[in-house]
Design a protein around this motif. Structure first.
Motif, PDB file in Angstrom:
ATOM      1  N   UNK A 280      13.328  19.652  13.260  1.00 16.07           N
ATOM      2  CA  UNK A 280      11.743  19.414  13.449  1.00 16.07           C
ATOM      3  C   UNK A 280      11.329  17.718  12.711  1.00 16.07           C
ATOM      4  N   UNK A 281      12.665  16.939  10.915  1.00 20.03           N
ATOM      5  CA  UNK A 281      11.971  16.439  10.457  1.00 20.03           C
ATOM      6  C   UNK A 281      12.077  15.252  10.978  1.00 20.03           C
ATOM      7  N   UNK A 282      11.006  15.130  12.076  1.00 21.72           N
ATOM      8  CA  UNK A 282      11.260  13.539  12.670  1.00 21.72           C
ATOM      9  C   UNK A 282       9.642  13.880  12.968  1.00 21.72           C
ATOM     10  N   UNK A 283       9.059  12.153  12.635  1.00 23.71           N
ATOM     11  CA  UNK A 283       7.662  11.733  13.500  1.00 23.71           C
ATOM     12  C   UNK A 283       7.134  10.837  13.530  1.00 23.71           C
ATOM     13  N   UNK A 284       6.486  10.041  13.904  1.00 28.38           N
ATOM     14  CA  UNK A 284       5.812   8.443  14.142  1.00 28.38           C
ATOM     15  C   UNK A 284       4.796   7.776  13.599  1.00 28.38           C
ATOM     16  N   UNK A 285       4.485   6.880  13.852  1.00 30.66           N
ATOM     17  CA  UNK A 285       3.130   6.517  13.276  1.00 30.66           C
ATOM     18  C   UNK A 285       3.384   4.911  14.035  1.00 30.66           C
ATOM     19  N   UNK A 286       2.177   4.794  13.552  1.00 27.52           N
ATOM     20  CA  UNK A 286       1.356   3.607  14.850  1.00 27.52           C
ATOM     21  C   UNK A 286       1.011   2.610  14.070  1.00 27.52           C
ATOM     22  N   UNK A 287       1.436   1.352  14.371  1.00 23.76           N
ATOM     23  CA  UNK A 287       0.753   0.194  13.594  1.00 23.76           C
ATOM     24  C   UNK A 287       0.049  -0.889  14.714  1.00 23.76           C
ATOM     25  N   UNK A 288      -1.409  -0.830  14.185  1.00 23.92           N
ATOM     26  CA  UNK A 288      -2.030  -1.598  15.352  1.00 23.92           C
ATOM     27  C   UNK A 288      -3.102  -2.507  14.390  1.00 23.92           C
ATOM     28  N   UNK A 289      -2.933  -3.284  15.534  1.00 20.01           N
ATOM     29  CA  UNK A 289      -4.278  -4.802  15.405  1.00 20.01           C
ATOM     30  C   UNK A 289      -3.356  -5.778  14.778  1.00 20.01           C
ATOM     31  N   UNK A 290      -4.168  -6.266  13.776  1.00 18.31           N
ATOM     32  CA  UNK A 290      -3.683  -7.986  13.454  1.00 18.31           C
ATOM     33  C   UNK A 290      -3.496  -8.121  11.054  1.00 18.31           C
ATOM     34  N   UNK A 291      -2.617  -8.700  10.957  1.00 17.33           N
ATOM     35  CA  UNK A 291      -2.759  -8.303   9.541  1.00 17.33           C
ATOM     36  C   UNK A 291      -3.548  -9.387   9.290  1.00 17.33           C
ATOM     37  N   UNK A 292      -4.395  -9.101   7.563  1.00 17.93           N
ATOM     38  CA  UNK A 292      -5.363 -10.188   7.599  1.00 17.93           C
ATOM     39  C   UNK A 292      -5.182 -10.447   6.500  1.00 17.93           C
TER      40      UNK A 292
ATOM     41  N   UNK B 214       0.388  -1.483  -0.106  1.00 20.39           N
ATOM     42  CA  UNK B 214       0.059   0.003  -0.348  1.00 20.39           C
ATOM     43  C   UNK B 214       0.762   0.995  -0.041  1.00 20.39           C
ATOM     44  N   UNK B 215       0.391   1.987  -0.832  1.00 15.56           N
ATOM     45  CA  UNK B 215       0.902   3.773  -0.502  1.00 15.56           C
ATOM     46  C   UNK B 215       1.350   4.793   0.265  1.00 15.56           C
ATOM     47  N   UNK B 216       1.910   4.944   0.669  1.00 17.79           N
ATOM     48  CA  UNK B 216       1.289   6.043   2.201  1.00 17.79           C
ATOM     49  C   UNK B 216       3.010   7.029   1.172  1.00 17.79           C
ATOM     50  N   UNK B 217       2.093   8.553   1.354  1.00 15.04           N
ATOM     51  CA  UNK B 217       2.883   9.507   0.693  1.00 15.04           C
ATOM     52  C   UNK B 217       3.274  10.273   1.931  1.00 15.04           C
ATOM     53  N   UNK B 218       4.719  10.305   1.953  1.00 17.02           N
ATOM     54  CA  UNK B 218       5.802  11.529   2.920  1.00 17.02           C
ATOM     55  C   UNK B 218       5.822  12.797   2.407  1.00 17.02           C
ATOM     56  N   UNK B 219       5.553  13.799   2.741  1.00 17.29           N
ATOM     57  CA  UNK B 219       6.196  14.980   2.330  1.00 17.29           C
ATOM     58  C   UNK B 219       6.617  15.368   2.869  1.00 17.29           C
ATOM     59  N   UNK B 220       8.091  16.024   2.285  1.00 17.54           N
ATOM     60  CA  UNK B 220       9.163  17.079   3.359  1.00 17.54           C
ATOM     61  C   UNK B 220       9.996  17.330   2.921  1.00 17.54           C
ATOM     62  N   UNK B 221      10.080  18.736   3.942  1.00 18.77           N
ATOM     63  CA  UNK B 221      10.452  20.368   3.397  1.00 18.77           C
ATOM     64  C   UNK B 221      10.867  21.276   4.093  1.00 18.77           C
ATOM     65  N   UNK B 222      11.755  21.639   4.001  1.00 20.15           N
ATOM     66  CA  UNK B 222      12.045  22.429   5.447  1.00 20.15           C
ATOM     67  C   UNK B 222      11.243  22.906   6.555  1.00 20.15           C
TER      68      UNK B 222
ATOM     69  N   UNK C 107      10.094  19.976   7.748  1.00 24.01           N
ATOM     70  CA  UNK C 107       8.740  19.072   8.949  1.00 24.01           C
ATOM     71  C   UNK C 107       8.915  17.646   7.627  1.00 24.01           C
ATOM     72  N   UNK C 108       8.203  16.781   8.463  1.00 24.51           N
ATOM     73  CA  UNK C 108       7.762  15.282   7.660  1.00 24.51           C
ATOM     74  C   UNK C 108       6.486  15.495   7.973  1.00 24.51           C
ATOM     75  N   UNK C 109       5.863  14.913   6.839  1.00 25.92           N
ATOM     76  CA  UNK C 109       4.007  14.780   6.674  1.00 25.92           C
ATOM     77  C   UNK C 109       3.893  14.082   6.371  1.00 25.92           C
ATOM     78  N   UNK C 110       3.131  12.140   7.172  1.00 29.10           N
ATOM     79  CA  UNK C 110       3.256  11.247   5.853  1.00 29.10           C
ATOM     80  C   UNK C 110       1.747  11.220   6.175  1.00 29.10           C
ATOM     81  N   UNK C 111       1.036  10.918   4.783  1.00 27.41           N
ATOM     82  CA  UNK C 111      -0.629  11.028   4.516  1.00 27.41           C
ATOM     83  C   UNK C 111      -0.863   9.828   5.636  1.00 27.41           C
ATOM     84  N   UNK C 112      -0.487   9.281   6.334  1.00 27.90           N
ATOM     85  CA  UNK C 112      -1.554   8.466   7.480  1.00 27.90           C
ATOM     86  C   UNK C 112      -0.017   8.293   8.644  1.00 27.90           C
ATOM     87  N   UNK C 113      -0.931   7.987   9.167  1.00 28.10           N
ATOM     88  CA  UNK C 113       0.004   8.275  10.769  1.00 28.10           C
ATOM     89  C   UNK C 113      -0.564   6.652  11.676  1.00 28.10           C
TER      90      UNK C 113
END
Length: 190
Positions: free
Chosen positions: A178-190, A96-104, A106-112
């Motif tokens: 400031x170019x640092x962020x976290x994402x969470x992966x929860x649940x079980x794989x299908x 699955x594609x997740x876009x991560x935008x990087x600029x001075x 900041x770093x912003x994922x399309x999904x967290x």
């Protein structure tokens, strides 16, 4: 006490007009170095501006990473120019594609919030200096893209397990800026 050259020359002209005898005093050897210092500083800043804030070389073409590691590297071990995967299953799929935008700066994922599985992170550099994307978390140890020039993108495919993952820019001190962020992966794989 040192007399600035302009004042020294003006005083010399006044003495000549009065008919006074003048003696030319040679400039101190460091005075020419002081005059060159601003030019050297400007040259150094120009070099920094041209090279950006990258500590590694990059080309004008995008360095999209391959989706499989080289045969000599173990699965999950990153190497220059390739993306690493968290498991062998990830090399067979782009995920699955997740876009991560990087600029001075900041770093912003399309999904967290994500479910376990294989993901392709598309790092888009919308800034004006070189960036990169690095990911670490359960089953993924510091996997990164090559340097990404401004206006370009790179892909990084990993298999995520439940837990927290850190995404950051590993170029110079961008993470601390400031170019640092976290994402969470929860649940079980299908």
């Amino acid at each position: 006490m040192s007399v600035p050259p302009v004042l020294f020359e003006q005083a010399t002209l006044v003495r000549k007009e009065r008919g006074e005898h003048t003696m030319k005093i040679p400039h101190h050897p460091r005075s020419s170095a002081r005059r060159r210092a601003p030019a050297l500083l400007l040259a150094a800043l120009a070099v920094v501006a041209v090279t950006g804030c990258s500590s590694s070389s990059s080309s004008s073409t995008p360095k999209a990473a391959a989706t499989t590691p080289p045969a000599s590297a173990p699965v999950g071990a990153p190497s220059a120019g390739t993306s690493a995967t968290g498991s062998a299953a990830a090399s067979a799929s782009t995920g699955t594609s997740v876009t991560v935008t990087e600029k001075e700066y900041s770093i912003t994922p399309s999904q967290t919030q994500l479910a376990p599985g294989t993901y392709t992170f598309v790092a888009e550099n919308t800034g004006t200096v070189v960036h990169a994307l690095e990911i670490a978390g359960p089953g993924v140890s510091a996997t990164r893209t090559d340097s990404i020039p401004p206006g370009q993108q790179a892909k990084l495919t990993v298999t995520l397990q439940p837990g927290s993952y850190e995404l950051w820019c590993p170029i110079d001190s961008h993470k601390a800026l400031g170019m640092d962020t976290h994402i969470q992966v929860a649940g079980s794989s299908s």
